[in-house]
Design a protein around this motif. Structure first.
Motif, PDB file in Angstrom:
ATOM      1  N   SER A 151     -26.033  28.592 -20.881  1.00 32.86           N
ATOM      2  CA  SER A 151     -26.471  27.196 -20.741  1.00 32.86           C
ATOM      3  C   SER A 151     -25.571  26.253 -21.537  1.00 32.86           C
ATOM      4  O   SER A 151     -25.438  25.086 -21.208  1.00 32.86           O
ATOM      5  N   LEU A 154     -21.181  27.654 -20.479  1.00 30.77           N
ATOM      6  CA  LEU A 154     -20.822  27.504 -19.061  1.00 30.77           C
ATOM      7  C   LEU A 154     -21.229  26.131 -18.527  1.00 30.77           C
ATOM      8  O   LEU A 154     -21.430  25.953 -17.327  1.00 30.77           O
ATOM      9  N   ASP A 156     -19.777  23.451 -17.810  1.00 30.97           N
ATOM     10  CA  ASP A 156     -18.996  22.863 -16.708  1.00 30.97           C
ATOM     11  C   ASP A 156     -19.204  23.581 -15.377  1.00 30.97           C
ATOM     12  O   ASP A 156     -18.603  23.203 -14.372  1.00 30.97           O
ATOM     13  N   TRP A 157     -20.012  24.637 -15.376  1.00 26.71           N
ATOM     14  CA  TRP A 157     -20.126  25.478 -14.189  1.00 26.71           C
ATOM     15  C   TRP A 157     -21.523  25.532 -13.588  1.00 26.71           C
ATOM     16  O   TRP A 157     -21.659  25.818 -12.400  1.00 26.71           O
ATOM     17  N   VAL A 158     -22.559  25.324 -14.378  1.00 28.16           N
ATOM     18  CA  VAL A 158     -23.892  25.740 -13.919  1.00 28.16           C
ATOM     19  C   VAL A 158     -24.878  24.620 -13.587  1.00 28.16           C
ATOM     20  O   VAL A 158     -25.946  24.897 -13.046  1.00 28.16           O
ATOM     21  N   TYR A 159     -24.534  23.386 -13.917  1.00 29.21           N
ATOM     22  CA  TYR A 159     -25.500  22.309 -13.664  1.00 29.21           C
ATOM     23  C   TYR A 159     -25.229  21.625 -12.335  1.00 29.21           C
ATOM     24  O   TYR A 159     -24.079  21.465 -11.933  1.00 29.21           O
ATOM     25  N   PRO A 160     -26.308  21.236 -11.619  1.00 30.65           N
ATOM     26  CA  PRO A 160     -26.143  20.592 -10.314  1.00 30.65           C
ATOM     27  C   PRO A 160     -25.241  19.361 -10.403  1.00 30.65           C
ATOM     28  O   PRO A 160     -25.347  18.593 -11.360  1.00 30.65           O
ATOM     29  N   ALA A 161     -24.350  19.200  -9.424  1.00 29.16           N
ATOM     30  CA  ALA A 161     -23.440  18.063  -9.394  1.00 29.16           C
ATOM     31  C   ALA A 161     -24.225  16.752  -9.320  1.00 29.16           C
ATOM     32  O   ALA A 161     -25.341  16.707  -8.787  1.00 29.16           O
ATOM     33  N   ARG A 163     -25.914  15.044 -11.253  1.00 33.28           N
ATOM     34  CA  ARG A 163     -27.147  14.881 -12.018  1.00 33.28           C
ATOM     35  C   ARG A 163     -26.715  14.934 -13.478  1.00 33.28           C
ATOM     36  O   ARG A 163     -25.792  15.657 -13.827  1.00 33.28           O
ATOM     37  N   ILE A 165     -26.365  16.145 -17.110  1.00 29.42           N
ATOM     38  CA  ILE A 165     -26.567  17.461 -17.735  1.00 29.42           C
ATOM     39  C   ILE A 165     -27.651  17.330 -18.801  1.00 29.42           C
ATOM     40  O   ILE A 165     -27.567  16.473 -19.671  1.00 29.42           O
ATOM     41  N   PRO A 166     -28.706  18.148 -18.699  1.00 30.79           N
ATOM     42  CA  PRO A 166     -29.824  18.013 -19.655  1.00 30.79           C
ATOM     43  C   PRO A 166     -29.368  18.242 -21.096  1.00 30.79           C
ATOM     44  O   PRO A 166     -28.510  19.084 -21.352  1.00 30.79           O
TER      45      PRO A 166
END
Lengths: 189, 189
Positions: A151, A154, A156-161, A163, A165-166
């Motif tokens: 979390s 990564l 730059d890889w795992v969060y929905p485009a 939106r 980033i939490p």
């Protein structure tokens, strides 16, 4: 400086300047940049992980699953987040034996896996108490640790485009929730 | 060769030898090693991710949560695992703008996040159907994707020490289970 800029971007010249000593003096005390890094960053980091590992051994069998998930997330997530540049560099170095950070990466990753082994062992008590069928603990611990560490590293890889980033608070809450719900409610095999 | 050895360890000399052409001929067709890599590895990889992303758009609202979790894990985990060296190198490059792989890493990570945005959007339908309170979808998707990807690329970091690292079949099963249980059973806020 290592924490803010990462290992690569930090120069011994700047370290010496900030410490108000000559670069030569720095090298007289530490043989190389990696040794400054070992002493200033890795030693405290490893000692933190070691302490965290030991804390699982004495972990009360009275603890609830919620306390266990909280301890896991709050022990790891803020650590990785605070030193996220360093962890990204160590993770990259861990799969590149030619890197000057490779020995450091091997030793930090081993320390972390020792801690996760302690989590693994502590989880048997909690699982028994809650009647959770613990069919594959190494897989569960691995997936959960990957989630907590990934979390951050990564990002730059795992969060929905498209939106946002939490942030830290949302992620800690979500990770604890996913671990608790994800490990309970399983059907008995 | 790139898939087996990774980008760094593969040389244009060996590629030319295997292709039974002169190295000069290789460079006449591709300007550089990174261009050979783009054409042979990244183009198919990006097209796979694109296709996977599109598949979520048409994703039937009839699909069960189990089908959704399965599609997420089976779409990502084997891909990352098959190309795990390449992903490790791309992830390292993504946080190092001086790397020759940096532009490639930016474009693959963006493609992946586009796909996860499609998962995010598709998850509303499933959540409504199951009455799952979807309080923080970007956090949920981020954590879940970190878990799936991290289970492979963070292999040296996340598994308990002195236990065998679980193989593909065990991890796929565990990941699907954790996603299904982790996203259901939540108390309504």
């Amino acid at each position: 400086m290592f924490t803010d800029l990462g290992y690569r971007a930090t120069t011994t010249k700047e370290i010496a300047a900030r410490a108000q000593v000559a670069e030569l003096t720095l090298f007289r005390h530490f043989g190389s940049k990696v040794e400054v890094f070992e002493a200033s960053v890795l030693a405290p980091l490893k000692s933190y992980i070691e302490q965290w590992s030991r804390s699982w051994v004495d972990f009360s069998t009275e603890a609830s699953l919620e306390e266990m998930a909280t301890r896991l997330v709050e022990g790891l997530y803020p650590l990785i987040r605070q030193d996220h540049r360093i962890f990204q560099e160590l993770i990259a170095a861990r799969s590149d034996p030619r890197s000057d950070l490779y020995p450091a990466a091997v030793s930090v990753s081993a320390e972390l896996r020792k801690g996760l082994r302690a989590v693994h062992d502590a989880s048997f008590d909690v699982a028994n108490k809650y009647g959770i069928p613990g069919d594959d603990k190494p897989a569960t611990i691995g997936a959960v640790a990957a989630m907590v560490i990934g979390s951050v590293v990564l990002e730059d890889w795992v969060y929905p485009a498209q939106r946002r980033i939490p942030g830290r608070e949302r992620m800690v809450k979500e990770l604890i929730r996913l671990i608790i719900d994800g490990t309970t409610h399983r059907e008995k095999p």
